[in-house]
Design a protein around this motif. Sequence first.
Motif, short mmCIF file in Angstrom:
data_model
loop_
_atom_site.label_atom_id
_atom_site.label_comp_id
_atom_site.label_asym_id
_atom_site.label_seq_id
_atom_site.Cartn_x
_atom_site.Cartn_y
_atom_site.Cartn_z
N PHE A 1 0.71 2.37 -14.21
CA PHE A 1 0.55 2.74 -12.80
C PHE A 1 -0.86 2.40 -12.31
O PHE A 1 -1.02 1.81 -11.24
N ASP A 2 -1.88 2.75 -13.11
CA ASP A 2 -3.26 2.44 -12.72
C ASP A 2 -3.46 0.94 -12.53
O ASP A 2 -4.09 0.50 -11.58
N TYR A 3 -2.90 0.15 -13.45
CA TYR A 3 -3.02 -1.31 -13.38
C TYR A 3 -2.29 -1.85 -12.15
O TYR A 3 -2.82 -2.67 -11.41
N ALA A 4 -1.08 -1.35 -11.91
CA ALA A 4 -0.30 -1.79 -10.73
C ALA A 4 -1.02 -1.41 -9.45
O ALA A 4 -1.04 -2.19 -8.48
N LEU A 5 -1.63 -0.23 -9.43
CA LEU A 5 -2.38 0.21 -8.25
C LEU A 5 -3.56 -0.72 -7.99
O LEU A 5 -3.85 -1.08 -6.85
N LYS A 6 -4.24 -1.14 -9.05
CA LYS A 6 -5.36 -2.07 -8.89
C LYS A 6 -4.87 -3.42 -8.35
O LYS A 6 -5.52 -4.03 -7.52
N LEU A 7 -3.71 -3.86 -8.83
CA LEU A 7 -3.20 -5.16 -8.41
C LEU A 7 -2.62 -5.12 -7.00
O LEU A 7 -2.85 -6.03 -6.20
N LEU A 8 -1.85 -4.08 -6.70
CA LEU A 8 -1.12 -4.02 -5.43
C LEU A 8 -1.87 -3.25 -4.34
O LEU A 8 -1.56 -3.38 -3.17
N GLN A 9 -2.80 -2.40 -4.73
CA GLN A 9 -3.62 -1.61 -3.82
C GLN A 9 -2.78 -0.76 -2.87
O GLN A 9 -3.14 -0.55 -1.72
N ASP A 10 -1.66 -0.24 -3.39
CA ASP A 10 -0.79 0.64 -2.63
C ASP A 10 -0.07 1.53 -3.64
O ASP A 10 0.68 1.03 -4.48
N ALA A 11 -0.27 2.85 -3.54
CA ALA A 11 0.26 3.78 -4.54
C ALA A 11 1.79 3.76 -4.60
O ALA A 11 2.37 3.79 -5.69
#
Length: 188
Positions: A23-33
Motif C-alpha cells: 500500500f505504501d509503495y502504491a501510494l507513492k506511485l499513484l499519489q492517491d490513497a
Amino acid sequence: MLTVEGDTNAFRSIHGELFGGLFDYALKLLQDAQQADDAVQELFVRIWVKRAAIGPLQKVKAYFFTALRRQALNQLRNRQSRELRIGMMPRPDIEFSPEEIVVRNEEQLNLQSRIAAVLNELPKRQKEVIYLHYFEEMDYTQIAEVMGIHYQSVLNLTQKALRQLRTADLPGVLLALSALYIASKGMR
C-alpha cells in the motif's frame, strides 16, 4: 519456498505481511490513497484467481512488488494516455516526507527535513531505488525485478544517488540512512 496454490492460510499470511508495504509503495506511485488501496486489493484478487497458473513462488515479496509496480504504471499510463507518446512508460515520482525518516532526538529534526529535501532532489529512478532498498528493505536483485531493469543498473543508480547525497553538504545524511535501515530491521 512459499506457494499460493490453494493454501488460503498461506495466502492470508502473505496478505497480512505484505499489504502495508505494498500500500505504501502504491501510494507513492499513484499519489492517491483510494487508488493505492484498490490497486493492492486488485493485485491480491488477481494473484489468488491465477494462483494455479502462477505456481510456486520463491521470491514472494519481489513478485508482489513487481506485479504491483506494473499495475500502477499501467494505471498511470491510462490516466495520462492523452499526454504521453505511444510506448513511453511513465516514471513514478516518489516523494519522501520527513515523517518517513526515523530520527531519535530533537536536534535531528532539522537534519530530517534536510535529508528529505535532498532525497526529493534525486532523479525519479534513483529515488525509487533508494525507497525500495532503505524503506522496503529489498536487496538489489529484488529491486531489479521490481523495476524491470538489470542488476547492474540498480547498482549504478544506487551509486549515483549515494554520490549525490554525499555531495549535498549533509555530513550525516548517509549515517542517518544507515541508521534508518538498521532501525527498520529491528522493528520488523
